[in-house]
Write an enzyme that holds these catalytic residues in place. Structure first.
Site, short mmCIF file in Angstrom:
data_model
loop_
_atom_site.label_atom_id
_atom_site.label_comp_id
_atom_site.label_asym_id
_atom_site.label_seq_id
_atom_site.Cartn_x
_atom_site.Cartn_y
_atom_site.Cartn_z
N SER A 1 0.83 -1.21 0.00
CA SER A 1 0.00 0.00 0.00
C SER A 1 0.86 1.25 0.00
O SER A 1 1.68 1.44 0.90
CB SER A 1 -0.86 0.06 1.27
OG SER A 1 -1.88 -0.88 1.21
N HIS B 1 -3.02 0.14 -4.90
CA HIS B 1 -2.41 -1.03 -5.55
C HIS B 1 -2.81 -1.01 -7.03
O HIS B 1 -3.95 -1.29 -7.39
CB HIS B 1 -2.90 -2.34 -4.92
CG HIS B 1 -2.40 -2.54 -3.53
ND1 HIS B 1 -1.33 -3.35 -3.23
CD2 HIS B 1 -2.81 -2.02 -2.35
CE1 HIS B 1 -1.11 -3.34 -1.93
NE2 HIS B 1 -2.00 -2.53 -1.37
N HIS C 1 -4.87 -9.39 -1.28
CA HIS C 1 -4.96 -9.53 0.17
C HIS C 1 -5.98 -10.59 0.57
O HIS C 1 -7.00 -10.76 -0.09
CB HIS C 1 -5.38 -8.19 0.80
CG HIS C 1 -4.40 -7.08 0.56
ND1 HIS C 1 -4.50 -6.23 -0.52
CD2 HIS C 1 -3.32 -6.70 1.26
CE1 HIS C 1 -3.51 -5.36 -0.47
NE2 HIS C 1 -2.77 -5.61 0.59
N TYR D 1 -7.88 -10.22 3.03
CA TYR D 1 -9.11 -9.52 3.45
C TYR D 1 -10.04 -9.19 2.29
O TYR D 1 -11.19 -8.83 2.50
CB TYR D 1 -8.79 -8.26 4.27
CG TYR D 1 -8.04 -7.16 3.54
CD1 TYR D 1 -8.64 -6.40 2.55
CD2 TYR D 1 -6.72 -6.88 3.88
CE1 TYR D 1 -7.95 -5.38 1.90
CE2 TYR D 1 -6.02 -5.87 3.25
CZ TYR D 1 -6.64 -5.13 2.26
OH TYR D 1 -5.95 -4.14 1.62
N GLU D 2 -9.54 -9.31 1.05
CA GLU D 2 -10.41 -9.12 -0.11
C GLU D 2 -11.18 -10.40 -0.42
O GLU D 2 -11.99 -10.44 -1.34
CB GLU D 2 -9.58 -8.75 -1.34
CG GLU D 2 -8.87 -7.43 -1.26
CD GLU D 2 -7.93 -7.26 -2.45
OE1 GLU D 2 -8.41 -6.97 -3.56
OE2 GLU D 2 -6.71 -7.42 -2.26
N ALA E 1 2.82 -1.39 4.60
CA ALA E 1 2.51 -0.31 5.54
C ALA E 1 1.98 -0.98 6.80
O ALA E 1 1.31 -2.01 6.71
CB ALA E 1 1.44 0.60 4.95
N MET F 1 -1.51 -6.17 7.31
CA MET F 1 -2.42 -7.16 6.73
C MET F 1 -1.83 -7.88 5.51
O MET F 1 -2.56 -8.30 4.61
CB MET F 1 -3.73 -6.47 6.34
CG MET F 1 -4.42 -5.79 7.50
SD MET F 1 -5.87 -4.87 6.99
CE MET F 1 -6.24 -3.95 8.51
N SER F 2 -0.51 -8.01 5.48
CA SER F 2 0.11 -8.68 4.32
C SER F 2 1.43 -9.33 4.73
O SER F 2 1.71 -9.51 5.91
CB SER F 2 0.38 -7.64 3.22
OG SER F 2 1.40 -6.76 3.63
N ASN G 1 1.18 4.75 11.00
CA ASN G 1 0.37 5.23 12.14
C ASN G 1 0.76 4.44 13.37
O ASN G 1 1.38 3.38 13.23
CB ASN G 1 -1.13 4.98 11.85
CG ASN G 1 -1.40 3.51 11.52
OD1 ASN G 1 -1.19 3.05 10.39
ND2 ASN G 1 -1.84 2.75 12.52
N HIS H 1 -7.71 4.06 6.01
CA HIS H 1 -6.81 3.67 4.91
C HIS H 1 -6.31 4.92 4.19
O HIS H 1 -5.18 4.97 3.70
CB HIS H 1 -7.56 2.74 3.96
CG HIS H 1 -6.68 2.12 2.90
ND1 HIS H 1 -5.55 1.38 3.20
CD2 HIS H 1 -6.73 2.15 1.54
CE1 HIS H 1 -4.97 0.98 2.07
NE2 HIS H 1 -5.67 1.44 1.06
N1 HPA Z 1 -3.18 -2.17 11.50
C1 HPA Z 1 -3.20 -3.08 10.49
N2 HPA Z 1 -2.78 -2.80 9.27
C2 HPA Z 1 -2.27 -1.58 9.04
C3 HPA Z 1 -2.20 -0.59 10.04
C4 HPA Z 1 -2.67 -0.91 11.35
O1 HPA Z 1 -2.65 -0.09 12.28
N3 HPA Z 1 -1.64 0.52 9.48
C5 HPA Z 1 -1.37 0.20 8.17
N4 HPA Z 1 -1.76 -1.05 7.90
#
Ligand code: HPA
Length: 277
Positions: A31, A62, A84, A86-87, A114, A212-213, A236, A248
């Site tokens: 990402s 992406h 992903h 999650y998709e 990320a 998440m990857s 973050n 996101h």
């Molecule tokens: N959690 C999960 N996935 C992420 C985060 C997070 O805080 N930041 C960027 N991808």
């Protein structure tokens, strides 16, 4: 669906026919990392939708391209676009780009992502090189894969990410004034972000960052005997570490700021990889 290894081989042949390239270095851009491919010279962009059998990419940030080019005199292939979990993608589809790169001859793979910072010493904008990972998805891309003598599925995971490569890059980043830390990345399934209690639990488990990857891909890459470098951008602080509400959009905005460092960073990475080749 066609067996995933066969599908990867067929897509790799199409890429070879289109480009004639046999890169030994591959990069999977997470990402907001997509612009890291811009630094390549003599770029040839092959979109996913021009390849038979390639799934399409639907997540913002992406693009859905293979980008072939050169850096530091070496052929590189960069993948803009992950699949992903999650998709709703299966682990087999999530690792399709890794398998395709392996079929193309890639031996060293850079996985980027990320993530949210769990370690309180981290700050948004920091880069973290992966020293290890924790798989909290409950899934594994090697389930159901037929083992062979050359490629056993009981893969040793004692050292997933190459320590020598990481050390070298850390030193070089320091010299360039790019803050670069080291830590343990934990993959969740997503797509919802974590609760404060989950983050407390993950910290107690030894995780420094959550995303998440990557972990699912790293398992497959290790099975395929690739040398791995993992780089996280802390976009973050994880839930509960700060009072920030996660989105996101903010993750991508933070990546945009950090992406100014990409040309210098990636030229270091390619140089270091080549010196170990
Ligand atoms: N959690 C999960 N996935 C992420 C985060 C997070 O805080 N930041 C960027 N991808």
């Amino acid at each position: 669906m066609k067996q995933i290894a066969l599908r990867a081989a067929e897509i790799a042949r199409q890429l070879e026919d289109k480009t004639g390239a046999r890169p030994k270095i591959g990069v999977i851009l997470g990402s907001g990392w997509g612009s890291a491919a811009e630094a390549l010279e003599g770029k040839r962009v092959i979109s996913y939708d021009s390849l038979e059998g390639m799934p399409q990419c639907n997540v913002k940030g992406h693009a859905g391209n293979f980008v072939f080019g050169k850096a530091c005199g070496a052929e590189i292939v960069a993948v803009q676009g992950r699949f992903h979990l999650y998709e709703g993608h299966t682990p087999a589809t999530a690792v399709l780009p890794v398998r395709i790169l392996s079929e193309l001859g890639v031996q060293t793979l850079v996985l980027t992502n990320a993530a949210g910072g769990i370690n309180r010493a981290f700050a948004p904008g920091d880069l973290m090189l992966l020293s290890d990972h924790i798989n909290m998805t409950g899934l594994n891309p090697l389930v159901g894969v037929r083992a062979s003598e050359a490629y056993p599925i009981f893969v040793d995971m004692g050292q997933v990410y190459d320590a020598a490569l990481r050390k070298r890059l850390e030193e070089h980043c320091g010299g360039l004034g790019i803050p670069c830390r080291e830590g343990v990345y934990l993959q969740v399934l997503g797509p919802s972000y974590e609760t404060p209690a989950e983050i407390r639990a993950f910290r107690a488990m030894g995780a420094d960052a959550v995303g998440m990857s990557t972990v699912i891909e790293a398992i497959c890459a290790k099975y395929l005997k690739m040398r791995l470098l993992g780089i996280t951008c802390i976009t973050n602080m994880a839930t509960g570490v700060s009072n920030e509400v996660l989105s996101h959009k903010d993750v991508l905005r933070r990546m945009e700021e950090v992406s100014k460092k990409f040309p210098a960073l990636f030229s270091l990475i390619y140089n270091d990889i080549l010196s170990f080749a």
